[in-house]
Design an enzyme around this catalytic site. Sequence first.
Site, short mmCIF file in Angstrom:
data_model
loop_
_atom_site.label_atom_id
_atom_site.label_comp_id
_atom_site.label_asym_id
_atom_site.label_seq_id
_atom_site.Cartn_x
_atom_site.Cartn_y
_atom_site.Cartn_z
N ASP A 153 43.23 44.92 30.51
CA ASP A 153 41.99 44.26 30.91
C ASP A 153 41.32 43.64 29.69
O ASP A 153 40.94 44.36 28.75
CB ASP A 153 41.07 45.32 31.55
CG ASP A 153 39.78 44.75 32.11
OD1 ASP A 153 39.57 43.52 32.04
OD2 ASP A 153 38.98 45.56 32.63
N HIS A 167 36.27 49.64 38.13
CA HIS A 167 36.29 50.00 36.70
C HIS A 167 34.89 50.41 36.29
O HIS A 167 34.01 49.57 36.15
CB HIS A 167 36.79 48.76 35.92
CG HIS A 167 36.83 48.93 34.45
ND1 HIS A 167 36.96 47.85 33.60
CD2 HIS A 167 36.76 50.02 33.65
CE1 HIS A 167 36.97 48.27 32.34
NE2 HIS A 167 36.84 49.58 32.34
N SER A 213 39.01 39.65 38.32
CA SER A 213 37.78 40.41 38.10
C SER A 213 36.59 39.57 38.54
O SER A 213 36.37 38.47 38.02
CB SER A 213 37.63 40.75 36.61
OG SER A 213 36.29 41.11 36.34
N MET A 256 42.17 48.75 27.48
CA MET A 256 41.25 47.64 27.25
C MET A 256 41.77 46.80 26.09
O MET A 256 41.98 47.31 24.98
CB MET A 256 39.84 48.16 26.91
CG MET A 256 39.09 48.80 28.08
SD MET A 256 38.85 47.72 29.52
CE MET A 256 37.94 46.35 28.81
C1 DX5 Z 1 35.20 43.60 30.44
C2 DX5 Z 1 35.70 43.82 31.83
C3 DX5 Z 1 36.74 42.89 32.27
C4 DX5 Z 1 36.35 41.43 32.28
C5 DX5 Z 1 37.52 40.68 31.74
O1 DX5 Z 1 34.48 44.66 30.00
O2 DX5 Z 1 36.22 45.12 31.99
O3 DX5 Z 1 37.30 43.26 33.54
O4 DX5 Z 1 36.02 40.93 33.55
O5 DX5 Z 1 37.15 39.37 31.54
P1 DX5 Z 1 38.15 38.30 30.91
O6 DX5 Z 1 39.37 38.27 31.77
O7 DX5 Z 1 37.35 37.05 30.94
O8 DX5 Z 1 38.46 38.77 29.51
ZN ZN Z 2 37.29 45.60 33.87
#
Ligand code: DX5
Ligand code: ZN
Length: 227
Positions: free
Chosen positions: A182, A75, A14, A147
């Site tokens: 995610d 996303h 991401s 999520m």
């Molecule tokens: C959060 C995003 C994620 C984020 C995850 O709302 O949708 O894609 O980048 O970050 P990490 O991997 O650091 O939890």
């Molecule tokens: Zn995301």
Amino acid sequence: MASDLFRARRVAPSILSADFARLGAQVDEVMGAGARVIHVDVMDGHFVPPITIGPLIVSALADRVHSAGGALDVHLMIERPEGHVAEFAKAGADGITIHAEATPHLHYTLAEIRAAGCGAGIAICPGTHPLLLAEVAEDTLDLALCMSVNPGWGGQQFIEPSLGKLTRMREALPADVVLEVDGGINQDTAPQCVAAGANLLVAGSAVFGAKDPAAAYTALAAAAGAI
Ligand code: DX5
Ligand code: ZN
């Protein structure tokens, strides 16, 4: 769906945690290490408090990612996403995922995403029951995103009950629907999510927060048994 790249077991870096002053180079680094799905977090300051990026960044990355054989996984953490699907598709998105909590018109918006030539996904927040996915699963759904943190920020801790939720989602969804997870994905949580049935693992801080994102990607993909 538009890109079969989403169907394999993969880590999707991401860019939310990338250095935006050198975004192209950062994407090259992880693609050089084997990444093929690049996850783009779009936030509108309404559905989630932060404002991040929009179609301009998708468009700026599209040629680079596509010419290296990759795909853009967009996303959308935005309210009423139906008004924005066309511009993200035009910008070069391969998959577009909307939030179940962000519109009453899920079926319509998924169909709109597919009609624009992209894979259609629904994300659900930790507090949302996955049952509603069943209503669209057979008909218009290419990808389900669980999520495992509350959306809005990188670097949060993985919410443990997400593992059971992933298992229930995998059991309930048709086999050809991609199951993405995610939030809080690292070398410990990634294999657990794979065991629970996820095949596409988004990782922001675990990749771009590391000193060497390419090495971090490689280690995480190995921990997940991903290609
Ligand atoms: C959060 C995003 C994620 C984020 C995850 O709302 O949708 O894609 O980048 O970050 P990490 O991997 O650091 O939890
Ligand atoms: Zn995301």
